[in-house]
Design an enzyme around this catalytic site. Structure first.
Site, PDB file in Angstrom:
ATOM      1  N   TYR A   1       0.841  -1.195   0.000  1.00 13.64           N
ATOM      2  CA  TYR A   1       0.000   0.000   0.000  1.00 13.64           C
ATOM      3  C   TYR A   1       0.883   1.254   0.000  1.00 13.64           C
ATOM      4  CZ  TYR A   1      -3.606   3.334   1.339  1.00 13.64           C
ATOM      5  OH  TYR A   1      -4.453   4.400   1.354  1.00 13.64           O
TER       6      TYR A   1
ATOM      7  N   SER B   1      -2.527  12.694  11.926  1.00 15.48           N
ATOM      8  CA  SER B   1      -1.697  11.531  11.677  1.00 15.48           C
ATOM      9  C   SER B   1      -0.238  11.933  11.907  1.00 15.48           C
ATOM     10  CB  SER B   1      -1.943  11.089  10.244  1.00 15.48           C
ATOM     11  OG  SER B   1      -1.275   9.891  10.011  1.00 15.48           O
TER      12      SER B   1
ATOM     13  N   LYS C   1       5.529   3.418  18.595  1.00 14.36           N
ATOM     14  CA  LYS C   1       4.350   3.686  17.765  1.00 14.36           C
ATOM     15  C   LYS C   1       3.563   2.378  17.743  1.00 14.36           C
ATOM     16  CE  LYS C   1       2.970   5.525  13.269  1.00 14.36           C
ATOM     17  NZ  LYS C   1       2.048   4.501  12.829  1.00 14.36           N
TER      18      LYS C   1
ATOM     19  N   CYS D   1       0.542 -41.618   9.147  1.00 13.91           N
ATOM     20  CA  CYS D   1       1.755 -40.912   9.570  1.00 13.91           C
ATOM     21  C   CYS D   1       2.654 -40.680   8.352  1.00 13.91           C
ATOM     22  CB  CYS D   1       2.488 -41.731  10.626  1.00 13.91           C
ATOM     23  SG  CYS D   1       4.139 -41.085  10.921  1.00 13.91           S
TER      24      CYS D   1
ATOM     25  N   CYS E   1       6.088 -42.952   8.871  1.00 12.34           N
ATOM     26  CA  CYS E   1       6.149 -44.419   8.848  1.00 12.34           C
ATOM     27  C   CYS E   1       4.925 -45.042   8.182  1.00 12.34           C
ATOM     28  CB  CYS E   1       6.306 -44.943  10.273  1.00 12.34           C
ATOM     29  SG  CYS E   1       4.830 -44.687  11.268  1.00 12.34           S
TER      30      CYS E   1
ATOM     31  N   CYS F   1       2.122 -39.467  15.731  1.00 10.94           N
ATOM     32  CA  CYS F   1       2.185 -40.817  15.192  1.00 10.94           C
ATOM     33  C   CYS F   1       1.846 -41.739  16.358  1.00 10.94           C
ATOM     34  CB  CYS F   1       3.581 -41.116  14.673  1.00 10.94           C
ATOM     35  SG  CYS F   1       3.760 -42.853  14.229  1.00 10.94           S
TER      36      CYS F   1
HETATM   37  S1  IVH Z   1       1.215  10.931  18.173  1.00 10.04           S
HETATM   38  C1  IVH Z   1      -0.576  14.769  16.976  1.00 10.04           C
HETATM   39  N1  IVH Z   1       2.207   8.805  19.337  1.00 10.04           N
HETATM   40  O1  IVH Z   1       0.082   6.471  14.674  1.00 10.04           O
HETATM   41  C2  IVH Z   1       0.194  13.504  17.164  1.00 10.04           C
HETATM   42  N2  IVH Z   1       0.728   8.473  17.521  1.00 10.04           N
HETATM   43  O2  IVH Z   1       0.519   6.968  11.801  1.00 10.04           O
HETATM   44  C3  IVH Z   1      -0.546  12.345  16.681  1.00 10.04           C
HETATM   45  N3  IVH Z   1       0.255   6.114  17.004  1.00 10.04           N
HETATM   46  O3  IVH Z   1      -2.726   8.434  14.155  1.00 10.04           O
HETATM   47  C4  IVH Z   1      -0.127  11.040  17.045  1.00 10.04           C
HETATM   48  N4  IVH Z   1       1.494   5.244  18.609  1.00 10.04           N
HETATM   49  O4  IVH Z   1      -2.903   6.478  15.828  1.00 10.04           O
HETATM   50  C5  IVH Z   1       1.397   9.267  18.362  1.00 10.04           C
HETATM   51  N5  IVH Z   1       3.117   7.009  20.493  1.00 10.04           N
HETATM   52  C6  IVH Z   1       2.332   7.474  19.526  1.00 10.04           C
HETATM   53  C7  IVH Z   1       1.609   6.604  18.676  1.00 10.04           C
HETATM   54  C8  IVH Z   1       0.830   7.145  17.667  1.00 10.04           C
HETATM   55  C9  IVH Z   1       0.675   4.981  17.606  1.00 10.04           C
HETATM   56  C10 IVH Z   1      -0.627   6.160  15.832  1.00 10.04           C
HETATM   57  C11 IVH Z   1      -1.725   7.185  15.921  1.00 10.04           C
HETATM   58  C12 IVH Z   1      -1.528   8.037  14.708  1.00 10.04           C
HETATM   59  C13 IVH Z   1      -0.779   7.114  13.792  1.00 10.04           C
HETATM   60  C14 IVH Z   1      -0.031   7.853  12.715  1.00 10.04           C
END
Ligand code: IVH
Length: 687
Positions: free
Chosen positions: A46, A91, A125, A420, A423, A436
């Site tokens: 993706y 994000s 993350k 098996c 054997c 077995c």
């Molecule tokens: S900070 C404004 N911290 O990753 C800051 N995100 O790919 C926004 N995520 O949408 C996010 N662990 O769902 C932050 N320690 C972490 C995270 C985290 C997972 C996710 C979260 C975000 C996505 C972005």
């Protein structure tokens, strides 16, 4: 869709038609991902397709489709909820190497007009789904998905199902916490057992499972999930959070009232002064990945100081003050081509998936573990299915499950063996793991015969008939039992006291054989005679082999990322046999070749660990040659950096990123030499 989308998606986008087709594939994949949770594209494919689309859009700005998913949070495909977020749930932008992180640091510096003064935080993350959880007066009143960023879906029906997100806080505070909901590995296994028991399709992976579970209403069963907060904002204009709190302080304030945060995760939240230290922490968390109880797909680096965060600002999709350091994908889709069955030492029938080759985390995977017949049926696996294959660090790849919507026509249920496969005898199906009916006696005679061979234990008189008799009588259930046979047992099996005495003599002599012979006799998968010799020479004794993890085994020439974890697993499962061999007095050491330098060499008494590709005068030295060089100079080659290590020889990596071994050496105060320095130190011994 019957062809593998991974194959379709590889082409770069070079025309308007290809661009539109690629947009459609992205939209289909996102919709499936946010719908039933089964995306027809794996993450890596993706991302690759998305990058091709972005590249084309940058080159052809006038032709960018007004509804291109690349400009929208979650690519515009997340279910549009009707709850407005207090402030958008953004994000994260991402980088995938040290240069990327440095470039992000420079962009932050440009925005601030100076080097950040307040330090950085580093945290995992987590690979799940983002939610905002609203607490009023200490009570959890609403849980909302990220949705399209500005609005999300109300999924408050999951309240009470999520560990780390209590319904009632320890103080009556009003606050909105934001974080990730995920299945821990254990919760995921349980979730799939529950799903199978309810005749529902098992989840292809934990992330998709969580996305589906958050949105599912009216299921007759509940699945537990876990929450880790990574941020908090004010709710209803009530100031709960300390004004100007740093990121670390914000999470501490949230933790103080009973909510789990990323700081409580095993990878922790680390505050560091500069970006170089942040990079070291990223490496350290990445190195922990395989052992974590929950999946992570990256490490997040953030500015800690609130004023600096505000000064760096936010874009339409990402904050400028945070960045995700993406880790390589550990999960890909491929095709299940066949299932083969092998009979293990204990008589258990073990199924292995044969896969269309797929690159995961730097290695090509062609085989993966399947558990047992019941599990194959629970997962409803068919030959020809597109399957998700998961590989984390040192763990042997495993098949997570089929992607139901990609089942081609003509796919057939995985056939289960009727006899098996070793054997041809009856199978005992009393338990989930089939065996077995002969149990250990099925594969054992062949293994004992092999172990007695001339190049292994060299027990000449132990022919097929005696082996069969010893196994049949129950005197020998593994190779260690050979060493504790009584004269009487040997006489019964061989039919003559004279033959028994001769056998006893040879068995006694075998106790003193070098480790390489004994190790080879164990019949560890993938270790023939020369590999056993290399392993024994490298580690020196059985204790060190048993302590070695996959990373340490990869230091042995010829052991790659696929073989290393298999050997670790096999050695661990042979623990009872190895213990019995030791108790029987079998030598478990490999004699070292005498060092021409004796005790006077420059490395006398030193343990030297080598990592990375050698450079300079040592450029042509493979790992085995480095070991020989170290031994010539009076030292001993170690495999992992620990308290006993005297010197680490490490070639600086291309990106300047220190290796895990270099970080460990720095922590332990071990001397680190470049290959060039080291070559000077042992100049008299270079060949
Ligand atoms: S900070 C404004 N911290 O990753 C800051 N995100 O790919 C926004 N995520 O949408 C996010 N662990 O769902 C932050 N320690 C972490 C995270 C985290 C997972 C996710 C979260 C975000 C996505 C972005």
């Amino acid at each position: 869709m019957t062809t593998l989308p991974a194959v379709q998606a590889q082409s770069a986008v070079s025309s308007r038609t290809e661009y539109e087709a690629a947009l459609q594939r992205l939209r289909d994949a996102s919709r499936a991902y946010y719908g039933d949770g089964d995306s027809p594209l794996d993450d890596a494919t993706y991302d690759q397709l998305r990058r091709s689309v972005l590249a084309w859009e940058q080159e052809n700005p006038a032709e960018v489709s007004p509804d291109s998913p690349t400009g929208l949070v979650a690519d515009g495909a997340a279910p549009v909820g009707d709850v407005a977020h207090t402030t958008p749930l953004l994000s994260l932008d991402n980088v995938s190497d040290a240069e990327g992180l440095t470039a992000w640091g420079l962009s932050v510096q440009r925005r601030l007009g100076h080097v950040p003064q307040g330090g950085f935080t580093v945290e995992p993350k987590l690979d799940g789904a983002a939610v905002a959880a609203r607490y009023r007066g200490g009570r959890l009143v609403q849980v909302i998905t990220r949705g399209v960023g500005s609005h999300g879906e109300d999924v408050s029906h999951v309240i009470g199902q999520i560990d780390g997100l209590p319904e009632q806080l320890t103080l009556p505070v009003t606050v909105e916490v934001r974080g990730e909901v995920a299945f821990t590995q254990e919760q995921f296994e349980t979730a799939n057992e529950v799903r199978a028991a309810h005749n529902e399709q098992v989840f292809a992976n934990p992330r998709n499972g969580v996305a589906g579970t958050l949105r599912a209403k009216g299921r007759s069963y509940q699945l537990r999930m876990t929450f880790w907060a990574y941020g908090a904002v004010e709710l209803d204009s009530v100031a709960y959070l300390p004004a100007g709190a740093t990121h670390a302080e914000t999470l501490a304030a949230v933790a103080a009232v009973g909510i789990q945060t990323t700081a409580d995760s095993p990878a922790g939240l680390h505050v560091v002064a500069d970006l170089a230290s942040a990079q070291q922490r990223v490496d350290a968390i990445a190195a922990m990945r395989a052992g974590l109880p929950v999946g992570i797909d990256g490490v997040v680096v953030k500015l800690d100081d609130a004023t600096e965060q505000a000064a760096a600002g936010v874009g339409s999709r990402f904050p400028h003050w945070a960045i995700a350091f993406k880790l390589p994908a550990v999960e890909r889709q491929t095709v299940l081509e066949d299932v083969v069955w092998e009979v293990g030492r204990t008589g258990v029938l073990a199924p292995t998936a044969i896969l269309a080759p797929v690159e995961i985390d730097g290695s090509t995977v062609t085989r993966a573990t399947l558990h047992n017949p019941a599990d194959i049926r629970r997962r409803d696996l068919h030959i020809g299915d597109a399957v998700t294959v998961f590989k984390a660090g040192d763990i042997i790849p495993r098949v997570q499950g089929p992607v139901a919507q990609l089942r081609p026509e003509g796919a057939r249920e995985v056939p289960l063996p009727e006899v098996c496969p070793n054997c041809g005898g009856e199978i005992n199906k009393a338990q989930e793991r089939w065996r077995c009916a002969k149990g250990t006696a099925c594969a054992l005679p062949a293994l004992i015969g092999y172990a007695a061979g001339r190049e292994m234990l060299d027990i000449e008189g132990l022919g097929k008939t005696y082996v069969a008799a010893l196994v049949e009588s129950g005197y020998v259930t593994d190779i260690a039992d050979l060493f504790t046979l009584s004269a009487e047992q040997l006489t019964t099996a061989s039919g003559s006291a004279k033959r028994a005495a001769k056998l006893a003599e040879q068995i006694e002599a075998a106790k003193a054989l070098p480790l390489s012979r004994v190790f080879c006799a164990l019949g560890v998968l993938g270790t023939g005679r020369s590999m056993s010799r290399r392993i024994a020479r490298h580690f020196g004794d059985m204790g060190s082999i048993r302590q070695a993890d996959a990373a340490a085994l990869r230091d042995v020439e010829g052991i790659g990322p696929e073989k290393a974890p298999v050997i670790v697993e096999q050695v661990a499962s042979l623990a009872p046999v190895i213990d019995k061999l030791i108790a029987a007095g079998v030598s478990m050491a490999e004699p070292r070749e005498a060092s021409p330098a004796g005790d006077a060499g420059p490395l006398a008494g030193k343990v030297v660990v080598v990592t990375g590709k050698m450079t300079g005068p040592l450029a042509a030295y493979a790992r085995a040659e480095m070991t020989a060089l170290i031994e010539r100079a009076g030292g001993r080659a170690g495999s992992s950096v620990n308290a006993k290590t005297s010197i680490l020889v490490a070639a600086p990596s291309a990106g300047g990123k220190p290796s895990t071994k270099a970080i460990k050496a720095a922590e332990l105060g071990v001397e680190v030499h470049t290959p060039e320095d080291f070559a000077e130190l042992v100049a008299d011994f270079l060949s």
